[in-house]
Design an enzyme around this catalytic site. Structure first.
Site, short mmCIF file in Angstrom:
data_model
loop_
_atom_site.label_atom_id
_atom_site.label_comp_id
_atom_site.label_asym_id
_atom_site.label_seq_id
_atom_site.Cartn_x
_atom_site.Cartn_y
_atom_site.Cartn_z
N SER A 13 0.83 -1.22 0.00
CA SER A 13 0.00 0.00 0.00
C SER A 13 0.87 1.27 0.00
CB SER A 13 -0.98 0.00 1.17
OG SER A 13 -0.32 0.03 2.40
N MET A 90 10.77 -7.03 3.84
CA MET A 90 10.96 -7.69 5.13
C MET A 90 12.32 -8.37 5.28
SD MET A 90 8.30 -6.64 6.51
CE MET A 90 8.23 -7.55 8.05
N HIS A 109 9.07 3.44 8.68
CA HIS A 109 8.78 2.57 9.82
C HIS A 109 7.56 3.12 10.56
CE1 HIS A 109 9.61 -0.38 12.88
NE2 HIS A 109 9.42 0.56 13.78
C1 GRF Z 1 4.20 -0.23 6.56
O1 GRF Z 1 3.49 -0.01 7.74
C2 GRF Z 1 5.61 0.25 6.70
O2 GRF Z 1 5.76 1.29 7.61
C3 GRF Z 1 6.33 -0.97 7.22
O3 GRF Z 1 5.71 -2.06 6.61
C4 GRF Z 1 4.37 -1.72 6.27
C5 GRF Z 1 4.20 -2.06 4.83
O4 GRF Z 1 2.85 -2.01 4.43
N1 GRF Z 1 7.75 -0.89 6.96
P1 GRF Z 1 2.50 -2.05 2.88
O5 GRF Z 1 3.08 -3.34 2.31
O6 GRF Z 1 3.12 -0.83 2.24
O7 GRF Z 1 1.01 -2.03 2.78
#
Ligand code: GRF
Length: 186
Positions: A13, A90, A109
């Site tokens: 997202s 990740m 973050h």
């Molecule tokens: C987000 O909350 C970001 O801050 C963290 O991981 C999440 C990723 O969400 N590092 P998305 O995949 O962008 O929906």
């Protein structure tokens, strides 16, 4: 136009919010490629919907992290990428990518660093019972969410009882904050 890459492993997202900012003309940049270590993640669907090239690369197909990252680095250098944007990627970035893109890798973050680094930052903060939540954008170094802070935004959790209310507010901040920081850096 400056070329960037976004790294994602999941929903994407935040990647989508960057794509939207570019398409609206708010951010003058081109996403040369989405890089993912999870070829089936939803971020890949999002990239396809916007005709953004996808570089899927699965770490277990490489003998070492260095070899895995070398493959990514060569691809990004060839594509003339000037900024690496992590958005829910990740994995820890290793020495090969850090050396190839010094001070050119950023991350978002969902907590006010240096508090609550690592996975599940929102849940960690919620369970701790903090009254002020927020988002951090920072440069990436070899540690877990330890790089130099670029920008932060916070809010007081008054009247917000549930974890999902907090999550929603944090993500809304992420979506409007990240592309602005990218714009400033570019
Ligand atoms: C987000 O909350 C970001 O801050 C963290 O991981 C999440 C990723 O969400 N590092 P998305 O995949 O962008 O929906």
């Amino acid at each position: 136009m400056k070329k960037i890459t976004v790294f994602a492993s999941g929903n994407g997202s935040n990647f989508q919010a960057i794509v939207d900012a570019i398409e609206k003309g708010d951010l003058d940049a081109e996403i040369a490629t989405l890089v993912t270590d999870k070829p089936d993640c939803f971020a890949v669907e999002r990239a396809k919907n916007h005709n953004i090239p996808v570089f899927s690369i699965v770490p277990k197909h490489y003998a070492t992290k260095e070899e895995y990252e070398k493959e990514i680095a060569f691809y990004l250098i060839e594509k003339n990428v000037s900024l690496v944007v992590l958005a829910g990627y990740m994995r820890l970035i290793g020495s090969v990518l850090l050396t190839a893109f010094p001070n050119r890798i950023i991350n978002i973050h969902p907590a006010l660093l240096p508090a609550f680094p690592g996975k599940n930052g929102i849940l960690q903060a919620y369970q701790y019972g903090v009254k002020i939540f927020g988002v951090t954008v920072h440069y990436v170094d070899a540690g877990i969410d330890t790089g130099k802070i670029i920008e932060q935004e916070c809010f007081k959790a008054e009247g917000m009882e549930t974890l999902s209310e907090i999550e929603e507010k944090i993500h809304a901040i992420e979506y409007r904050l990240y592309w602005r920081v990218i714009k400033d850096i570019l």
